[in-house]
Design a protein around this motif. Structure first.
Motif, PDB file in Angstrom:
ATOM      1  N   LEU A  41     106.103  92.125  -2.145  1.00 61.88           N
ATOM      2  CA  LEU A  41     106.812  91.488  -3.583  1.00 61.88           C
ATOM      3  C   LEU A  41     107.809  91.642  -3.268  1.00 61.88           C
ATOM      4  O   LEU A  41     108.609  91.282  -3.079  1.00 61.88           O
ATOM      5  CB  LEU A  41     105.976  92.058  -4.306  1.00 61.88           C
ATOM      6  N   GLU A  42     108.422  93.038  -2.652  1.00 62.34           N
ATOM      7  CA  GLU A  42     109.088  93.974  -1.983  1.00 62.34           C
ATOM      8  C   GLU A  42     110.525  93.521  -1.581  1.00 62.34           C
ATOM      9  O   GLU A  42     111.171  93.788  -1.356  1.00 62.34           O
ATOM     10  CB  GLU A  42     109.705  95.385  -2.356  1.00 62.34           C
ATOM     11  N   SER A  43     109.579  93.172  -0.463  1.00 60.20           N
ATOM     12  CA  SER A  43     109.945  92.572   0.503  1.00 60.20           C
ATOM     13  C   SER A  43     110.348  91.029   0.761  1.00 60.20           C
ATOM     14  O   SER A  43     111.990  91.145   1.621  1.00 60.20           O
ATOM     15  CB  SER A  43     109.129  92.433   1.753  1.00 60.20           C
ATOM     16  N   VAL A  44     110.370  90.401  -0.248  1.00 56.83           N
ATOM     17  CA  VAL A  44     111.161  88.988  -0.505  1.00 56.83           C
ATOM     18  C   VAL A  44     111.183  89.083  -1.809  1.00 56.83           C
ATOM     19  O   VAL A  44     111.470  87.947  -2.192  1.00 56.83           O
ATOM     20  CB  VAL A  44     109.794  87.985   0.108  1.00 56.83           C
ATOM     21  N   ARG A  45     111.484  89.916  -2.652  1.00 60.02           N
ATOM     22  CA  ARG A  45     111.640  89.441  -3.844  1.00 60.02           C
ATOM     23  C   ARG A  45     112.904  89.152  -4.284  1.00 60.02           C
ATOM     24  O   ARG A  45     112.942  88.169  -5.106  1.00 60.02           O
ATOM     25  CB  ARG A  45     112.294  91.030  -4.157  1.00 60.02           C
ATOM     26  N   GLU A  46     113.884  88.940  -3.316  1.00 61.04           N
ATOM     27  CA  GLU A  46     115.319  88.180  -3.602  1.00 61.04           C
ATOM     28  C   GLU A  46     115.114  86.567  -4.002  1.00 61.04           C
ATOM     29  O   GLU A  46     116.557  85.811  -3.854  1.00 61.04           O
ATOM     30  CB  GLU A  46     116.580  88.481  -3.244  1.00 61.04           C
ATOM     31  N   ARG A  47     113.966  86.390  -2.689  1.00 62.88           N
ATOM     32  CA  ARG A  47     113.661  85.033  -2.342  1.00 62.88           C
ATOM     33  C   ARG A  47     113.253  84.705  -3.363  1.00 62.88           C
ATOM     34  O   ARG A  47     112.429  83.195  -2.904  1.00 62.88           O
ATOM     35  CB  ARG A  47     113.197  84.826  -1.019  1.00 62.88           C
ATOM     36  N   LEU A  48     111.900  84.894  -4.166  1.00 66.22           N
ATOM     37  CA  LEU A  48     111.480  84.355  -4.701  1.00 66.22           C
ATOM     38  C   LEU A  48     111.392  83.345  -5.858  1.00 66.22           C
ATOM     39  O   LEU A  48     112.299  83.868  -6.949  1.00 66.22           O
ATOM     40  CB  LEU A  48     110.461  85.241  -4.858  1.00 66.22           C
ATOM     41  N   THR A  49     111.393  81.612  -5.627  1.00 62.91           N
ATOM     42  CA  THR A  49     112.166  81.468  -7.646  1.00 62.91           C
ATOM     43  C   THR A  49     110.817  81.212  -8.142  1.00 62.91           C
ATOM     44  O   THR A  49     110.856  81.073  -9.264  1.00 62.91           O
ATOM     45  CB  THR A  49     112.192  80.392  -6.659  1.00 62.91           C
ATOM     46  N   ASP A  50     109.627  80.690  -7.625  1.00 64.99           N
ATOM     47  CA  ASP A  50     108.410  79.719  -9.118  1.00 64.99           C
ATOM     48  C   ASP A  50     107.206  80.482  -8.437  1.00 64.99           C
ATOM     49  O   ASP A  50     107.265  81.300  -7.302  1.00 64.99           O
ATOM     50  CB  ASP A  50     108.750  78.550  -8.042  1.00 64.99           C
ATOM     51  N   GLU A  71      97.192  84.513 -23.299  1.00 68.68           N
ATOM     52  CA  GLU A  71      98.497  84.709 -23.105  1.00 68.68           C
ATOM     53  C   GLU A  71      98.237  85.052 -21.715  1.00 68.68           C
ATOM     54  O   GLU A  71     100.256  85.037 -21.617  1.00 68.68           O
ATOM     55  CB  GLU A  71      98.001  85.934 -24.644  1.00 68.68           C
ATOM     56  N   THR A  72      97.964  85.317 -20.992  1.00 72.93           N
ATOM     57  CA  THR A  72      98.431  85.424 -19.611  1.00 72.93           C
ATOM     58  C   THR A  72      98.935  84.266 -19.067  1.00 72.93           C
ATOM     59  O   THR A  72      99.957  84.656 -18.872  1.00 72.93           O
ATOM     60  CB  THR A  72      97.383  86.075 -19.013  1.00 72.93           C
ATOM     61  N   LEU A  73      97.946  82.989 -18.731  1.00 71.97           N
ATOM     62  CA  LEU A  73      98.307  81.841 -19.151  1.00 71.97           C
ATOM     63  C   LEU A  73      99.213  81.001 -19.010  1.00 71.97           C
ATOM     64  O   LEU A  73     100.842  80.772 -18.035  1.00 71.97           O
ATOM     65  CB  LEU A  73      97.213  80.359 -18.962  1.00 71.97           C
ATOM     66  N   ARG A  74      99.807  81.749 -20.950  1.00 70.11           N
ATOM     67  CA  ARG A  74     101.007  81.093 -21.986  1.00 70.11           C
ATOM     68  C   ARG A  74     102.055  81.799 -21.059  1.00 70.11           C
ATOM     69  O   ARG A  74     103.715  81.437 -20.363  1.00 70.11           O
ATOM     70  CB  ARG A  74     101.195  81.000 -22.799  1.00 70.11           C
ATOM     71  N   PHE A  75     102.271  82.867 -21.095  1.00 70.80           N
ATOM     72  CA  PHE A  75     103.574  83.876 -20.312  1.00 70.80           C
ATOM     73  C   PHE A  75     104.104  84.080 -18.661  1.00 70.80           C
ATOM     74  O   PHE A  75     105.053  83.955 -18.498  1.00 70.80           O
ATOM     75  CB  PHE A  75     102.486  85.400 -20.338  1.00 70.80           C
ATOM     76  N   LEU A  76     102.650  83.466 -18.099  1.00 75.02           N
ATOM     77  CA  LEU A  76     103.383  83.179 -16.509  1.00 75.02           C
ATOM     78  C   LEU A  76     103.756  81.606 -17.354  1.00 75.02           C
ATOM     79  O   LEU A  76     103.671  81.319 -15.656  1.00 75.02           O
ATOM     80  CB  LEU A  76     101.997  83.294 -15.831  1.00 75.02           C
ATOM     81  N   GLU A 104     110.432  89.096 -15.419  1.00 75.99           N
ATOM     82  CA  GLU A 104     109.153  89.109 -16.587  1.00 75.99           C
ATOM     83  C   GLU A 104     108.086  88.724 -16.363  1.00 75.99           C
ATOM     84  O   GLU A 104     107.056  89.468 -14.897  1.00 75.99           O
ATOM     85  CB  GLU A 104     109.331  88.697 -17.837  1.00 75.99           C
ATOM     86  N   ARG A 105     107.856  87.862 -15.318  1.00 70.50           N
ATOM     87  CA  ARG A 105     106.704  87.539 -14.205  1.00 70.50           C
ATOM     88  C   ARG A 105     106.469  88.230 -12.803  1.00 70.50           C
ATOM     89  O   ARG A 105     105.857  88.322 -12.967  1.00 70.50           O
ATOM     90  CB  ARG A 105     106.863  85.766 -14.679  1.00 70.50           C
ATOM     91  N   TYR A 106     107.644  88.785 -12.033  1.00 68.64           N
ATOM     92  CA  TYR A 106     107.453  89.679 -11.216  1.00 68.64           C
ATOM     93  C   TYR A 106     106.582  90.368 -12.067  1.00 68.64           C
ATOM     94  O   TYR A 106     106.381  91.040 -10.899  1.00 68.64           O
ATOM     95  CB  TYR A 106     108.955  89.821 -10.382  1.00 68.64           C
ATOM     96  N   ALA A 107     107.554  90.906 -13.050  1.00 63.81           N
ATOM     97  CA  ALA A 107     106.946  92.895 -13.382  1.00 63.81           C
ATOM     98  C   ALA A 107     105.285  92.705 -13.470  1.00 63.81           C
ATOM     99  O   ALA A 107     104.919  93.256 -13.063  1.00 63.81           O
ATOM    100  CB  ALA A 107     107.990  93.195 -14.382  1.00 63.81           C
ATOM    101  N   LEU A 118      94.260  86.971 -11.192  1.00 66.11           N
ATOM    102  CA  LEU A 118      94.062  85.544 -11.007  1.00 66.11           C
ATOM    103  C   LEU A 118      93.347  85.551  -9.922  1.00 66.11           C
ATOM    104  O   LEU A 118      93.089  85.974  -9.274  1.00 66.11           O
ATOM    105  CB  LEU A 118      95.984  85.306 -11.208  1.00 66.11           C
ATOM    106  N   SER A 119      92.688  84.137  -9.990  1.00 68.11           N
ATOM    107  CA  SER A 119      91.960  83.703  -8.589  1.00 68.11           C
ATOM    108  C   SER A 119      92.728  83.236  -7.209  1.00 68.11           C
ATOM    109  O   SER A 119      92.423  83.801  -6.074  1.00 68.11           O
ATOM    110  CB  SER A 119      90.869  82.433  -9.387  1.00 68.11           C
ATOM    111  N   HIS A 120      93.684  82.653  -7.898  1.00 69.25           N
ATOM    112  CA  HIS A 120      94.328  81.826  -6.647  1.00 69.25           C
ATOM    113  C   HIS A 120      95.777  81.882  -6.859  1.00 69.25           C
ATOM    114  O   HIS A 120      96.241  81.085  -8.057  1.00 69.25           O
ATOM    115  CB  HIS A 120      93.671  80.413  -6.227  1.00 69.25           C
ATOM    116  N   TYR A 121      96.892  82.552  -6.602  1.00 72.84           N
ATOM    117  CA  TYR A 121      98.168  82.799  -6.641  1.00 72.84           C
ATOM    118  C   TYR A 121      99.198  82.800  -5.256  1.00 72.84           C
ATOM    119  O   TYR A 121      98.681  82.961  -4.260  1.00 72.84           O
ATOM    120  CB  TYR A 121      98.495  83.245  -8.043  1.00 72.84           C
ATOM    121  N   ARG A 122     100.221  81.858  -5.534  1.00 71.29           N
ATOM    122  CA  ARG A 122     100.718  82.129  -4.357  1.00 71.29           C
ATOM    123  C   ARG A 122     102.745  81.508  -5.463  1.00 71.29           C
ATOM    124  O   ARG A 122     102.856  81.312  -6.415  1.00 71.29           O
ATOM    125  CB  ARG A 122     100.905  79.847  -4.578  1.00 71.29           C
ATOM    126  N   LEU A 123     103.428  82.572  -5.066  1.00 76.06           N
ATOM    127  CA  LEU A 123     104.861  83.136  -5.226  1.00 76.06           C
ATOM    128  C   LEU A 123     105.654  82.247  -4.182  1.00 76.06           C
ATOM    129  O   LEU A 123     106.099  82.516  -2.804  1.00 76.06           O
ATOM    130  CB  LEU A 123     105.138  84.596  -5.147  1.00 76.06           C
TER     131      LEU A 123
END
Length: 169
Positions: A41-50, A71-76, A104-107, A118-123
């Motif tokens: 996360l820290e290595s590409v932090r400034e590049r992440l958009t979605d 609640e988690t899904l709504r938050f994300l 907040e989602r990054y955090a 979460l089973s499967h996610y992509r940043l």
């Protein structure tokens, strides 16, 4: 502690670093595994958009409880408008959505105590995957350039996390 194994592969200008969960034999809530995700996360932090998330309703509810899962899904960022059903033989097997990656989602991802919450996610950076977690099989960083690669490896060093790079073709 033995060194974690990271499989590396060049993808044009990018380098893929894959942490295979089975090969490394750590539970997904192990601190070493969490440090791998935090370093990515820290290595590409400034590049992440979605963020893009795929989940199974019943599995997520079993893991978090129905209320906390919702609640988690709504938050994300899951909404009726951006969620889509993934079907197999007419049966909904999972749902997925994509939303902007807010601070907040990054955090949320940085603070995960179990990377498999979460089973499967992509940043993502636009349409390009940067970090992928795939169904407790692997956690992958696609570092777009040398500076992101160096930042990732430096962060692993700062976390005192020994690693071994294994190149695959």
């Amino acid at each position: 502690m033995n060194a974690i194994v990271l499989y590396t592969k060049r993808q044009g200008q990018a380098t893929s670093y894959e942490f295979n969960v089975f090969d490394n034999q750590f539970a997904t809530e192990n601190l070493a595994v969490r440090k791998v995700l935090m370093s990515m996360l820290e290595s590409v932090r400034e590049r992440l958009t979605d963020v893009e998330v795929e989940y199974n309703d019943s599995m997520l509810a079993e893991k978090l409880g129905a209320r906390r899962a919702a609640e988690t899904l709504r938050f994300l960022g899951a909404t009726k408008d951006n969620s889509k059903e993934n079907r197999s033989n007419g049966i909904v097997v999972s749902r997925s959505f994509q939303a902007p990656l807010t601070p907040e989602r990054y955090a949320f991802f940085y603070g995960l105590t179990d990377i498999a919450t979460l089973s499967h996610y992509r940043l993502k950076e636009g349409s390009e995957d940067r970090i992928v977690f795939y169904f407790t099989r692997y956690l992958q960083l696609i570092a777009p350039d040398e500076s992101a690669s160096q930042a990732f490896l430096q962060k692993l060093d700062e976390f005192s996390l020994p690693y071994r790079l294994v190149s695959i073709n």
